[in-house]
Write an enzyme that holds these catalytic residues in place. Structure first.
Site, PDB file in Angstrom:
ATOM      1  N   CYS A 145     -25.295  28.278 -38.949  1.00 11.36           N
ATOM      2  CA  CYS A 145     -26.091  27.750 -37.850  1.00 11.36           C
ATOM      3  C   CYS A 145     -26.222  26.234 -37.880  1.00 11.36           C
ATOM      4  CB  CYS A 145     -27.456  28.428 -37.823  1.00 11.36           C
ATOM      5  SG  CYS A 145     -27.321  30.183 -37.375  1.00 11.36           S
ATOM      6  N   ASP A 146     -26.710  25.752 -36.786  1.00  9.51           N
ATOM      7  CA  ASP A 146     -26.850  24.379 -36.362  1.00  9.51           C
ATOM      8  C   ASP A 146     -26.645  23.274 -37.398  1.00  9.51           C
ATOM      9  OD1 ASP A 146     -28.251  26.350 -34.667  1.00  9.51           O
ATOM     10  OD2 ASP A 146     -28.485  24.635 -33.368  1.00  9.51           O
ATOM     11  N   LYS A 147     -27.671  22.912 -38.143  1.00  9.80           N
ATOM     12  CA  LYS A 147     -27.575  21.739 -39.026  1.00  9.80           C
ATOM     13  C   LYS A 147     -26.931  22.079 -40.362  1.00  9.80           C
ATOM     14  CE  LYS A 147     -29.637  20.405 -35.583  1.00  9.80           C
ATOM     15  NZ  LYS A 147     -29.722  21.767 -35.095  1.00  9.80           N
ATOM     16  N   ASP A 165     -33.103  27.299 -35.614  1.00 12.12           N
ATOM     17  CA  ASP A 165     -33.613  26.453 -34.537  1.00 12.12           C
ATOM     18  C   ASP A 165     -34.364  27.256 -33.479  1.00 12.12           C
ATOM     19  OD1 ASP A 165     -32.485  24.367 -35.869  1.00 12.12           O
ATOM     20  OD2 ASP A 165     -31.379  23.583 -34.156  1.00 12.12           O
ATOM     21  N   CYS A 171     -26.074  32.566 -32.433  1.00 11.94           N
ATOM     22  CA  CYS A 171     -26.332  32.972 -31.050  1.00 11.94           C
ATOM     23  C   CYS A 171     -25.091  32.789 -30.178  1.00 11.94           C
ATOM     24  CB  CYS A 171     -27.517  32.202 -30.496  1.00 11.94           C
ATOM     25  SG  CYS A 171     -29.053  32.567 -31.399  1.00 11.94           S
ATOM     26  N   SER A 200     -31.077  21.416 -26.946  1.00  6.53           N
ATOM     27  CA  SER A 200     -30.332  22.496 -27.584  1.00  6.53           C
ATOM     28  C   SER A 200     -28.980  22.655 -26.901  1.00  6.53           C
ATOM     29  CB  SER A 200     -31.122  23.799 -27.472  1.00  6.53           C
ATOM     30  OG  SER A 200     -30.315  24.908 -27.794  1.00  6.53           O
ATOM     31  N   GLU A 225     -35.151  19.373 -30.730  1.00  6.90           N
ATOM     32  CA  GLU A 225     -34.433  19.971 -29.596  1.00  6.90           C
ATOM     33  C   GLU A 225     -35.469  20.449 -28.589  1.00  6.90           C
ATOM     34  OE1 GLU A 225     -30.286  21.771 -31.375  1.00  6.90           O
ATOM     35  OE2 GLU A 225     -31.920  23.139 -30.904  1.00  6.90           O
TER      36      GLU A 225
END
Length: 552
Positions: free
Chosen positions: A119-121, A78, A191, A468, A442
């Site tokens: 990570c994210d998704k 992202d 992160c 985000s 985001e």
């Protein structure tokens, strides 16, 4: 065993021959086949080391008597995708990941899965697939990045995005921006703040689908490799006992995850993903429950971007088990919910305690008596919208100001960088929802620019897109219905006064119903921004944000 369909009997000789072509032995094919779904790549820092995590998982599977089968997953970074057309693909990739994991598992009749995202998704996408198929599954993430350094302080990626705003405003020079750029992200891992990736990895622990430590053990720690081996061993016990994903993820565990979400101050994206996971599990979940949980579960953690602490501090303070132990004191968790350890939540956290109040406050001395997430309703958002309340400055919890209206993130960020947004404004960014974006981008650049320009305590942002987990300030996203579906956010005009009252869960544009009706009569939606390819198909099929932006 499901794998008997590809390994047993004379009629499966052709199937077995293809395994033999890859070097599998007869003995390996007599054991359970366990998919190790790795999102390793060389484009995502959170995933750059997942080859090592996957190898440790495979070792654990072999130690416990199984045969690991490595299969791949895509994954979008992202941070790299932020601020351009690439971000339109991020949320949409969640559905592709879920579908691909389902495809590989069912096509090859695997007996269980160890999911290796970070990570994210990627995290929710893999979990959605496991719950959809209801197979034995364990999540083993790659772990968080260590915090970087800038100006003598610990920092993470959000500080760098804010530094861009500070540079644009003339607050720092190019040398300071370069110092932050080269110091903020010191190595592999997700992160370092309580952004979406770490939120979802912590919530996997809370759901019980991951082992204790999954959300907080640093990526570079030896304990992360040990955890991966134990995840490989844990899946074998689940397969043997036929403990499947829906035995773990159900109404009880989702409520536990909501409680932890509020205590941890997770990313507002956790709302989208928990709704989507619940949908796959067949568990009724709507936005009202988020506010019910927020009203009674206090916020115990202020990790970046809400505060100055990072994931390594949360881990040193006792991690998710310590947070859970605090919540249990007030009866906020179902201690009898089953987890992938084969034990209950209560058994897992027995003896856990806060080792340092730097990252976790006791439940009797929280940051706030209410949770980190708040859902708002009003004539702008008749089906709700979301704000990360724990990252909002106290003076912005109630705010009223003139609307500054933009039909895309790009228009808004140009105005912000040009100094056209001033104290008191309410920036409205629309046609960025799941359908209108498409992909519900985001918007870390606008929020960070405002923070870097020292406007985060005087300016609010509202969007049918999303923010985000690294965003802070009065950043209100997921407005439903979205502009592309005719939501009232499409009817807001420049200068309209918008009233935000986060404690009382309300958000309204101060114009009459009659005026809105007149505007609707003259309303013409914008043309679709993407008319071909995967995103055009996604826009036709995706549901609204209040339903988790799942595919219809």
């Amino acid at each position: 065993m499901r794998s008997d369909n590809v390994t047993k009997g004379a009629e499966r000789a052709p199937n077995r021959s293809l395994f033999y072509a890859m070097g599998y032995t007869k003995e390996e094919l007599e054991r359970p086949l366990i998919g190790v779904v790795s999102a390793h790549s060389e484009i995502v820092p959170g995933h750059a080391h997942l080859d090592k995590i996957a190898e440790a998982v495979k070792a654990g599977i072999r130690m416990a008597g199984g045969t690991p089968v490595l299969i791949p997953s895509i994954g979008v970074c992202d941070g790299i995708a932020m601020g351009h057309i690439g971000m339109k693909y991020s949320l949409a990739s969640r559905e592709l990941i879920a579908d691909s994991v389902e495809t590989m598992t069912m096509a090859h009749q695997l007996d269980g899965l160890v999911l290796v995202p970070n990570c994210d998704k990627i995290v929710p996408g893999m979990v959605m697939a496991a719950v959809r198929m209801n197979v034995p599954a364990v999540v083993c993430s790659g772990g968080p990045m260590l915090a970087g350094t800038y100006d003598g302080e610990e920092v993470s990626l959000s500080k760098l995005f804010e530094a861009v705003g500070a540079y644009k405003a003339g607050i720092i020079d190019a040398d300071k921006l370069c110092e932050c750029e080269t110091g903020a992200c010191p190595g592999c891992g997700s992160c370092a703040g309580m952004y979406t990736a770490n939120s979802m990895n912590c919530l996997c622990e809370s759901l019980g689908i991951a082992l204790p430590g999954n959300g907080t053990i640093p990526a570079v720690s030896n304990k992360r490799i040990m955890l991966a081996k134990r995840a490989g061993m844990a899946i074998m016990e689940m397969v043997e006992k036929n403990i499947c994903a829906r035995d773990i993820i159900n109404e009880r565990s989702i409520k536990n995850a909501l409680a932890c979400d509020m205590a941890l101050g997770c990313s507002s994206n956790s709302v989208l993903h928990l709704l989507a996971i619940a949908n796959e599990a067949g568990v009724p979940l709507d936005l009202n429950l988020f506010n019910e949980m927020s009203a009674k579960v206090p916020n115990l953690c202020h990790l970046a971007p809400a505060g100055s602490t990072h994931m390594q501090d949360l881990d040193a303070a006792g991690g998710i088990p310590a947070v859970q132990a605090e919540l249990i004191k007030k009866g906020h968790l179902d201690v009898d919910a089953l987890t992938v350890t084969g034990k209950t939540v209560g058994e897992n956290v027995a003896g856990a305690y806060i080792k340092s109040q730097k990252a976790i406050r006791p439940i009797d001395d929280p940051y706030s008596a209410t949770g980190g997430i708040q859902i708002l309703w009003g004539n702008i958002a008749e089906k709700g919208c979301v704000v990360k309340r724990s990252a909002v400055a106290p003076e912005m919890l109630c705010h009223s100001g003139p609307a500054r209206v933009f039909n895309s993130e790009d228009e808004a960020i140009a105005a912000i960088y040009a100094g056209k947004i001033v104290d008191g404004d309410v920036v409205v960014i629309r046609y960025e929802g799941p359908k209108g974006g498409p992909g519900m981008r985001e918007m870390l650049n606008p929020t960070s620019a405002l923070a870097g320009m020292k406007l985060d305590k005087t300016v609010a942002l509202i969007t049918d897109g999303r923010f985000s987990g690294a965003s802070r300030g009065a950043s209100i996203g997921h407005v439903s219905p979205e502009a592309a579906d005719g939501g009232n956010i499409a009817l807001i005009e420049e200068g309209d006064i918008i009233a935000i009252d986060i404690p009382n869960a309300s958000i309204n544009v101060e114009v009459s119903d009659e005026t809105l009706a007149e505007r609707r009569a003259n309303y013409t939606p914008l043309e679709p921004k993407i008319k071909s390819g995967w995103l055009a198909r996604y826009a036709r099929l995706v549901s609204s944000a209040d339903q988790g932006a799942v595919m219809k």
